[in-house]
Scaffold this motif. Sequence first.
Motif, mmCIF file in Angstrom:
data_model
loop_
_atom_site.group_PDB
_atom_site.id
_atom_site.type_symbol
_atom_site.label_atom_id
_atom_site.label_comp_id
_atom_site.label_asym_id
_atom_site.label_seq_id
_atom_site.Cartn_x
_atom_site.Cartn_y
_atom_site.Cartn_z
ATOM 1 N N THR A 164 0.826 -1.209 0.000
ATOM 2 C CA THR A 164 0.000 0.000 0.000
ATOM 3 C C THR A 164 0.861 1.260 0.000
ATOM 4 O O THR A 164 0.631 2.183 -0.797
ATOM 5 C CB THR A 164 -0.927 0.015 1.227
ATOM 6 N N LEU A 165 1.848 1.314 0.882
ATOM 7 C CA LEU A 165 2.673 2.516 0.966
ATOM 8 C C LEU A 165 3.611 2.664 -0.226
ATOM 9 O O LEU A 165 3.805 3.773 -0.746
ATOM 10 C CB LEU A 165 3.494 2.489 2.263
ATOM 11 N N LEU A 166 4.181 1.564 -0.685
ATOM 12 C CA LEU A 166 5.154 1.646 -1.767
ATOM 13 C C LEU A 166 4.506 1.806 -3.137
ATOM 14 O O LEU A 166 5.149 2.266 -4.082
ATOM 15 C CB LEU A 166 6.058 0.411 -1.754
ATOM 16 N N ALA A 167 3.217 1.446 -3.241
ATOM 17 C CA ALA A 167 2.514 1.619 -4.508
ATOM 18 C C ALA A 167 2.411 3.098 -4.868
ATOM 19 O O ALA A 167 2.333 3.459 -6.045
ATOM 20 C CB ALA A 167 1.118 1.012 -4.429
ATOM 21 N N ASN A 168 2.398 3.960 -3.871
ATOM 22 C CA ASN A 168 2.306 5.404 -4.089
ATOM 23 C C ASN A 168 3.660 6.089 -3.951
ATOM 24 O O ASN A 168 3.731 7.280 -3.650
ATOM 25 C CB ASN A 168 1.328 6.020 -3.068
ATOM 26 N N ASN A 169 4.724 5.342 -4.183
ATOM 27 C CA ASN A 169 6.034 5.866 -3.845
ATOM 28 C C ASN A 169 6.498 7.015 -4.733
ATOM 29 O O ASN A 169 7.382 7.774 -4.351
ATOM 30 C CB ASN A 169 7.088 4.761 -3.854
ATOM 31 N N ARG A 222 10.659 -7.385 -2.040
ATOM 32 C CA ARG A 222 11.340 -8.301 -2.957
ATOM 33 C C ARG A 222 10.475 -8.580 -4.188
ATOM 34 O O ARG A 222 10.968 -8.594 -5.322
ATOM 35 C CB ARG A 222 11.660 -9.617 -2.243
ATOM 36 N N LEU A 223 9.182 -8.832 -3.967
ATOM 37 C CA LEU A 223 8.272 -9.106 -5.083
ATOM 38 C C LEU A 223 8.175 -7.915 -6.020
ATOM 39 O O LEU A 223 7.929 -8.068 -7.226
ATOM 40 C CB LEU A 223 6.880 -9.456 -4.552
ATOM 41 N N MET A 224 8.352 -6.716 -5.481
ATOM 42 C CA MET A 224 8.260 -5.495 -6.277
ATOM 43 C C MET A 224 9.601 -5.109 -6.898
ATOM 44 O O MET A 224 9.715 -4.068 -7.546
ATOM 45 C CB MET A 224 7.737 -4.352 -5.401
ATOM 46 N N GLY A 225 10.613 -5.952 -6.690
ATOM 47 C CA GLY A 225 11.919 -5.703 -7.284
ATOM 48 C C GLY A 225 12.704 -4.589 -6.618
ATOM 49 O O GLY A 225 13.576 -3.971 -7.237
ATOM 50 N N ILE A 226 12.425 -4.346 -5.336
ATOM 51 C CA ILE A 226 13.088 -3.274 -4.603
ATOM 52 C C ILE A 226 14.252 -3.857 -3.805
ATOM 53 O O ILE A 226 14.081 -4.811 -3.045
ATOM 54 C CB ILE A 226 12.108 -2.566 -3.656
ATOM 55 N N ILE A 246 17.007 -4.283 -0.914
ATOM 56 C CA ILE A 246 17.109 -4.015 0.515
ATOM 57 C C ILE A 246 18.566 -4.210 0.941
ATOM 58 O O ILE A 246 19.124 -5.287 0.728
ATOM 59 C CB ILE A 246 16.221 -4.978 1.352
ATOM 60 N N PRO A 247 19.252 -3.222 1.493
ATOM 61 C CA PRO A 247 18.752 -1.890 1.854
ATOM 62 C C PRO A 247 19.101 -0.812 0.836
ATOM 63 O O PRO A 247 18.951 0.373 1.134
ATOM 64 C CB PRO A 247 19.494 -1.623 3.165
ATOM 65 N N GLU A 248 19.579 -1.203 -0.350
ATOM 66 C CA GLU A 248 20.062 -0.208 -1.312
ATOM 67 C C GLU A 248 18.977 0.807 -1.690
ATOM 68 O O GLU A 248 19.243 2.015 -1.782
ATOM 69 C CB GLU A 248 20.587 -0.907 -2.565
ATOM 70 N N GLN A 249 17.749 0.310 -1.908
ATOM 71 C CA GLN A 249 16.653 1.200 -2.295
ATOM 72 C C GLN A 249 15.660 1.454 -1.155
ATOM 73 O O GLN A 249 14.952 2.464 -1.165
ATOM 74 C CB GLN A 249 15.901 0.599 -3.486
ATOM 75 N N LEU A 250 15.620 0.543 -0.209
ATOM 76 C CA LEU A 250 14.659 0.674 0.889
ATOM 77 C C LEU A 250 15.221 0.013 2.145
ATOM 78 O O LEU A 250 15.621 -1.151 2.111
ATOM 79 C CB LEU A 250 13.334 -0.005 0.511
ATOM 80 N N SER A 251 15.269 0.751 3.245
ATOM 81 C CA SER A 251 15.647 0.177 4.537
ATOM 82 C C SER A 251 14.388 -0.257 5.271
ATOM 83 O O SER A 251 13.355 0.414 5.205
ATOM 84 C CB SER A 251 16.413 1.200 5.385
ATOM 85 N N ILE A 252 14.484 -1.397 5.962
ATOM 86 C CA ILE A 252 13.345 -1.922 6.715
ATOM 87 C C ILE A 252 13.822 -2.312 8.111
ATOM 88 O O ILE A 252 14.860 -2.961 8.264
ATOM 89 C CB ILE A 252 12.722 -3.145 6.007
#
Length: 343
Positions: free
Chosen positions: A235-240, A264-268, A270-276
Amino acid sequence: MKVTINDVAKLAGVSMKTVSRVINKEPSVRKRTYDTVMEAVTQLNYQPNLAARNLAGTSSFTVGLVYDNPNAYYVIDMQNGVLSRCKEEGYELVIHPCSSTDSNMEHDFKTMVKRSRLAGLVLTPPLSEQTNITDMLDDLGIHYVRVLSGRPTDDNQDTCIYVNDYKAAYEITSHLLSLGHLHIGFLCGDKEHKSTTERLAGYKAALTDHNITFNPEFIYDGNYSFESGVNGAKTLLANNNKLAITALLGGNDEMAAGALFAARLMGIGIPEQLSITGFEDSPFSRQTWPKLTTAHQANDVISQHAARLLFTKTRGIRNQDKEIITSFTPSLVVRESSGPKIP
């Protein structure tokens, strides 16, 4: 042949009543007498019959652990902590799951307490946060200890073990901010848990102290589950393109693991493009790849101290345990899932 209390009494040179007082850890027993009896207990490998003790008089030697939490790791850790103390004290443990949203919960809870003849209870969130439960236990004259997120607002603060979720969430958020992440999404857990509001408040406070305006669009209201983490991240990343989120803070490790799976499913990357990051340092945090940055919450230690506090209440103030810790702050554990924001 099975060793009896009479055998222990003969070897120690005391009466059976004295052995009983030692085993029940009554405060009036002299140390020399206690040591003599316990030496006989050890030598004979005597195991008290807890069922017989419960039936023999008005005292109960059973305590309960009550929970409403879908996280099996949390429940097991809490159970192990209480159980370890019960073994030392010579008590049995009854484990009872409840649903705080069930309309019959209070009636079922009362029935369980009366049927099990409990000496006391350890209550975990969100049941520990419900005044109708504590009022009922007060009416029944049952001792209890509450594990709580944050400090309570009522007068029964001496019955509590506190977990400082606010400060821990503040530290995790500050860690992400120090890495250059200014747009941080937050995956909220169940609203009926005070830990959710405390962790969200810590997140907001860290933003404020770093002069960053809170954006409600960065918040996803979910529950403490893997599936909710997946849905929240999607939900949050769909509007990124609009939100430009570069980090996500999961309400717990399950949610964070779900968010990592969705990314991962969205091809993002971790952590290069998104930290969790997660919360609690459950096995979920170490079973993902990369492993999750999180806040270490020692639930087994927390519940052990809750049980220690409970036993001081069942035995009276003279047996106050001076080593009891009543306040815990989960500590930041930095792993591979969080990294610097790349321009």
